[in-house]
Design an enzyme around this catalytic site. Structure first.
Site, short mmCIF file in Angstrom:
data_model
loop_
_atom_site.label_atom_id
_atom_site.label_comp_id
_atom_site.label_asym_id
_atom_site.label_seq_id
_atom_site.Cartn_x
_atom_site.Cartn_y
_atom_site.Cartn_z
N ASP A 481 0.75 -1.35 0.40
CA ASP A 481 0.05 -0.39 0.09
C ASP A 481 0.58 1.71 -0.38
OD1 ASP A 481 -2.04 1.09 -0.10
OD2 ASP A 481 -2.30 1.42 1.77
N LYS A 483 2.33 4.47 -1.22
CA LYS A 483 1.32 5.87 -1.32
C LYS A 483 1.99 7.33 -0.92
CE LYS A 483 -3.66 4.80 0.16
NZ LYS A 483 -4.13 5.34 0.35
N ASN A 486 0.90 7.38 3.38
CA ASN A 486 1.55 6.68 4.03
C ASN A 486 2.97 6.58 4.42
OD1 ASN A 486 -1.85 4.88 4.26
ND2 ASN A 486 -0.55 3.68 3.11
N ASP A 499 0.69 2.73 8.62
CA ASP A 499 -0.33 1.54 8.18
C ASP A 499 -0.01 0.22 7.32
OD1 ASP A 499 -2.40 0.95 7.21
OD2 ASP A 499 -3.65 2.71 6.96
N THR A 518 -3.90 0.32 -3.60
CA THR A 518 -4.79 1.56 -3.74
C THR A 518 -4.72 2.30 -5.40
OG1 THR A 518 -4.22 2.67 -1.81
CG2 THR A 518 -4.68 4.50 -4.01
#
Length: 668
Positions: A481, A483, A486, A499, A518
């Site tokens: 994840d 991005k 985060n 996260d 995502t």
């Protein structure tokens, strides 16, 4: 003379007026910039979509939302073949091949989908798909007409031969439009569990078959299972018609072949004669051309397809082979075992109770709850981030496994580039995670306010992520994840990964099948349900670099399905702005290769190949690890309770969630 003086005076007055207007214009520009900044912050907290929003990708003003996928199938579903006419089979296949997403599936997978689709009927006026409902079925229309609408407004009419609702077979999602039967309709349907079973079974059986083939080849037999699996992932199936020369004696070549279907004839050309001497016949499971992998590229025999139905071979070239065959079985251990140190660190919080924490402000709002800045009562010298998650919502969306995995991975991690978890709590309504507070704010907020970063700034933040991935991947942990949302800045300006709800520890050489991440950042193998591993993180690293350099990810569409279709077209279909340097472009494209085994970081040199890339020439990696390297942006953090680097969030107005009494969280 008087006239000249009057003219000079007029010019002086005009110059003063111009200067005055220029100053006014500068003030107006500053006011507009300030208003835009406030608007961007407002949009990032409260979702809002303007009807004037342009279709061209712009720097993101809203936080990207991750997909909370269902856990993978614990066991493969039983597939039921449904009889159908040749006309129906041809129509379903044609509809799939005409669909931007499903046309990317393998022909064997498409055949199984066609086999398993079952008939459904809808009378005129009935609703097939309702906007806002959660869907799990994809349809192919054979007879009738349907109308598509959104927000009660008519969009289009669809005729037979179209796929409807394909996003539902990827993960649990809400329909984004309503589809109503305009006439009596005959459709074919398949549910998500059946689709995922087909995809998993195809991938697993092919991997097992290819790996068994490789074990029968002498040069491969002593390689570890993990390496064989990686080689099996890059084998390409090539078809030859009966009589085709696959290899011609005397020619140069660098490819190795394993026969997967049919048989071939081996011949040698006799000296001083055009005749070829028959040597032997090879069939399924046999191989040839292995010397080419060891550097001998002169072919010593002819290999001719000798089967009326043709011959299929699994092929790998020398360059790909050499990229994979090295020390893939080695687990990098540059980081010392820190578990004992983590336990000592957490001893400090052993007796801490939830009621000992005093909330100060909201740092963020996520899918399952909020993150609050808290202090321990009686200790004003430091602060922590307390993540609270609604237990009932976790159970409802079947995310128990992800939450427990997040706790285990973060609880064991001790890396300067990963946010630390100190203690967990729970009550009847919530789960809580007490974590290190990074008061520099989200990297996404900094990027939003600046628009984009220059090469040097992007290099620093990318390097921080590379260090975090080095730590995680050396422990066989996939993050999934990545991005800017985060990535948190600590008070020194260094980035930490936060996260870990999608993170997972993998067995050596194995893949995972859960669709999560995502949309703009997911790798093509995740979308196509082929199974994925840590190479998916390298894809997302390339996407992150592009977004940091431009302000927007390379793959963006009006909705998730459009985004996925753009991803499946590949990075080469993306136009790179001139502002991205040649070396940065080269690295992004090497990270975002369609074939996971070809991505930089995943090959024999491991993640060090990224660190040695030209884009990182001269970068001080040791200074980064020792935290002596000056960061490009130094956040202002005035105290342990300073939250000015975070957006302001409205107070929690949701009603208290219901109690969860299922007991799944006993180990939390």
């Amino acid at each position: 003379m008087g006239t000249l003086r009057e003219l000079q005076e007029l010019l002086r007055v005009k110059d003063e007026k111009i200067t005055e207007l220029e100053a006014l214009l500068c003030r107006r520009d500053a006011e507009i910039q300030e208003l835009r900044s406030h608007l961007d912050k407002f949009l990032s907290v409260l979702p809002f979509k303007s009807p004037l929003t342009p279709t061209k990708p712009r720097p993101r003003k809203q936080r990207a939302q991750g997909i909370f996928a269902e856990p993978p199938l614990q066991e493969l579903a039983t597939l039921t073949v449904v009889d159908k006419s040749d006309r129906s089979r041809d129509l379903i296949k044609a509809a799939i091949l005409d669909n931007d997403f499903m046309k990317n599936l393998e022909l064997t997978q498409i055949r199984e989908i066609v086999d398993c689709m079952y008939p459904v009927t809808f009378s005129a006026g009935s609703t097939i798909i309702r906007e806002g409902d959660v869907g799990s079925i994809v349809y192919v229309m054979e007879e009738g007409k349907v109308e598509v609408s959104r927000d009660g407004k008519y969009l289009s009419t669809l005729a037979p031969g179209k796929v409807l609702g394909e996003l539902a077979i990827l993960y649990n999602c809400k329909w984004t439009a309503t589809i109503t039967a305009a006439t009596d309709c005959q459709l074919w349907a398949i549910d998500r569990q059946c689709f995922q079973t087909i995809m998993m079974r195809t991938g697993l059986s092919r991997q097992a078959e290819y790996t068994d083939f490789l074990k029968s080849v002498p040069i491969f037999k002593n390689l570890p299972e993990e390496t064989l699996i990686k080689i099996s992932d890059v084998l390409e199936e090539t078809f030859y018609n009966n009589g085709d020369y696959i290899i011609r004696q005397g020619a140069r070549g660098d490819t190795f072949f394993i026969i997967s279907k049919g048989q071939v004839r081996v011949t040698i050309k006799q000296p001083d004669t055009p005749e070829e001497k028959y040597i032997r016949t090879l069939s399924k499971g046999d191989f040839f051309g292995e010397k080419a992998l060891q550097g001998d590229d002169l072919r010593t025999a002819n290999i001719i397809a000798d089967d009326p139905e043709g011959v299929s071979c699994l092929v790998i070239d020398r360059e790909t082979f050499n990229q994979l065959i090295s020390s893939l079985d080695e687990i990098r251990t540059r980081y010392k075992d820190e578990l004992v140190e983590r336990r000592r660190l957490n001893e400090e919080f052993r007796d801490l109770r939830l009621q000992d924490l005093r909330p100060l402000a909201t740092l963020g709002v996520g899918g399952f709850g909020r993150v609050e800045l808290v202090q321990i009562v009686g200790d004003s010298s430091r602060s922590f981030a307390l993540k609270q998650m609604k237990k009932a919502q976790i159970v409802e969306t079947r995310q128990q496994q992800h939450i427990m995995s997040e706790k285990r991975i973060m609880g064991e991690a001790d890396c300067d580039f990963v946010v630390k978890l100190f203690k967990t709590f729970k009550d009847r309504k919530y789960l809580y995670m007490l974590m290190e507070a990074c008061l520099g704010g989200e990297l996404w907020t900094v990027l939003r306010d600046k628009g984009h970063f220059d090469d040097g700034t992007t290099r620093f933040y990318t390097a921080c992520v590379v260090e975090a991935f080095d730590y995680l991947h050396s422990r066989n942990i996939i993050y999934r994840d990545l991005k800017p949302e985060n990535l948190l800045l600590d008070s020194q300006g260094y980035v930490k990964l936060v996260d870990f709800g999608f993170a997972k520890r993998l067995d050596h050489g194995r893949k995972t099948w859960t669709f999560c991440g995502t949309p703009e950042y997911v790798a093509p193998e995740v979308i196509l349900n082929k199974g994925h591993d840590i190479s998916a993180d390298y894809w997302s690293l390339g996407v992150l670099m592009f977004e940091l350099l431009t302000g927007t990810p390379p793959f963006t569409g009006g909705d998730p399905m459009k985004t996925y279709n753009i991803i499946l077209k590949g990075i080469d279909a993306i136009e790179f702005p001139r502002s991205i340097t040649r070396n940065a472009t080269a690295l992004i494209k090497k990270l975002c290769r369609d074939n996971p085994a070809e991505r930089l970081g995943y090959q024999k040199g491991g993640i060090s190949e990224i660190q040695k890339h030209k884009w990182f020439d001269g970068f001080n990696w040791e200074g980064l690890r020792s935290r002596t390297l000056e960061p490009p942006i130094m956040p202002r953090v005035q105290s342990a309770t300073d939250t000015t680097n975070f957006d302001e969030y409205p107070p929690d107005s949701d009603p208290p969630p219901p109690d969860d009494l299922s007991g799944w969280d006993n180990d939390f």
